[in-house]
Design a protein around this motif. Structure first.
Motif, short mmCIF file in Angstrom:
data_model
loop_
_atom_site.label_atom_id
_atom_site.label_comp_id
_atom_site.label_asym_id
_atom_site.label_seq_id
_atom_site.Cartn_x
_atom_site.Cartn_y
_atom_site.Cartn_z
N ASP A 1 0.84 -1.19 0.00
CA ASP A 1 0.00 0.00 0.00
C ASP A 1 0.88 1.25 0.00
OD1 ASP A 1 0.79 0.49 2.66
OD2 ASP A 1 -1.13 -0.12 3.52
N ILE B 1 0.49 -7.34 2.98
CA ILE B 1 -0.32 -8.36 3.65
C ILE B 1 0.51 -9.62 3.84
CG2 ILE B 1 -2.29 -9.92 3.36
CD1 ILE B 1 -3.73 -7.63 1.92
N ASP C 1 -0.61 -6.31 11.83
CA ASP C 1 -1.75 -5.57 12.38
C ASP C 1 -3.04 -6.38 12.24
OD1 ASP C 1 -2.72 -5.20 9.76
OD2 ASP C 1 -2.06 -3.12 9.64
N LYS C 2 -4.14 -5.80 12.68
CA LYS C 2 -5.43 -6.50 12.68
C LYS C 2 -5.93 -6.83 11.27
CE LYS C 2 -6.76 -4.80 17.14
NZ LYS C 2 -7.52 -3.92 17.95
N GLN C 3 -5.44 -6.12 10.27
CA GLN C 3 -5.81 -6.40 8.88
C GLN C 3 -4.85 -7.39 8.21
OE1 GLN C 3 -5.74 -2.97 9.97
NE2 GLN C 3 -7.90 -3.30 10.46
N ARG D 1 -1.55 -6.96 7.90
CA ARG D 1 -0.46 -6.27 7.20
C ARG D 1 0.72 -6.03 8.13
NH1 ARG D 1 -4.07 -1.15 5.95
NH2 ARG D 1 -3.99 -1.36 8.19
#
Length: 141
Positions: A11, A17, A82-84, A86
């Motif tokens: 990103d 990811i 992280d929570k996503q 990534r």
């Protein structure tokens, strides 16, 4: 065991990811550093400690050993997913591996390699399995 090949995009902030299939083995926190052949290496905490122990055992009196240790430790950084799903790749490591947009993460047993997609394709195309197999007999494989 870390294995497989996964393509993802970075990103705008330099986050990538971590594929779900790799998260359990690499862990929520892991270490990335400059790797060989123009990629980055990512190690689980446990594998990093093993690697670090090997680096510490190299003789300080050997210039090549000192440079080898500098190469790996100077860019090493701890990452957290992280929570996503990534993780952030620091700018100095993105530059070292020429990571801009498209990346490939490959599992190679005890570590991951993070490649610029084009560089990975070139590397993969140049791997001669037959030639490598002939040389593996010396290692007992």
């Amino acid at each position: 065991m870390l294995m497989g090949e996964y393509e993802h995009s970075l990103d705008a902030k330099g986050r990538l990811i971590m594929p779900a299939k790799l998260r359990q083995d690499i862990g929520e926190k892991f270490v990335i550093t400059k790797g060989l052949d123009g990629c980055l290496f990512a190690f689980s905490q446990e594998e990093w400690l093993n690697f670090e122990t090997k680096l510490k055992s190299l003789p300080l009196s050997d210039k090549n050993a000192r440079n080898f240790v500098r190469f790996f430790l100077s860019g090493a950084t701890e990452c957290e997913i992280d929570k996503q799903g990534r993780f952030l790749i620091p700018n100095n490591l993105r530059l070292a591996a020429e990571l801009e947009k498209e990346a490939v993460i490959i599992g190679v047993g005890t570590r991951l390699e993070i490649w610029n997609k084009e560089n990975w394709q070139k590397c993969d195309e140049n791997i001669s399995v037959d030639e490598i197999a002939e040389n593996m007999t010396m290692l007992g494989i």
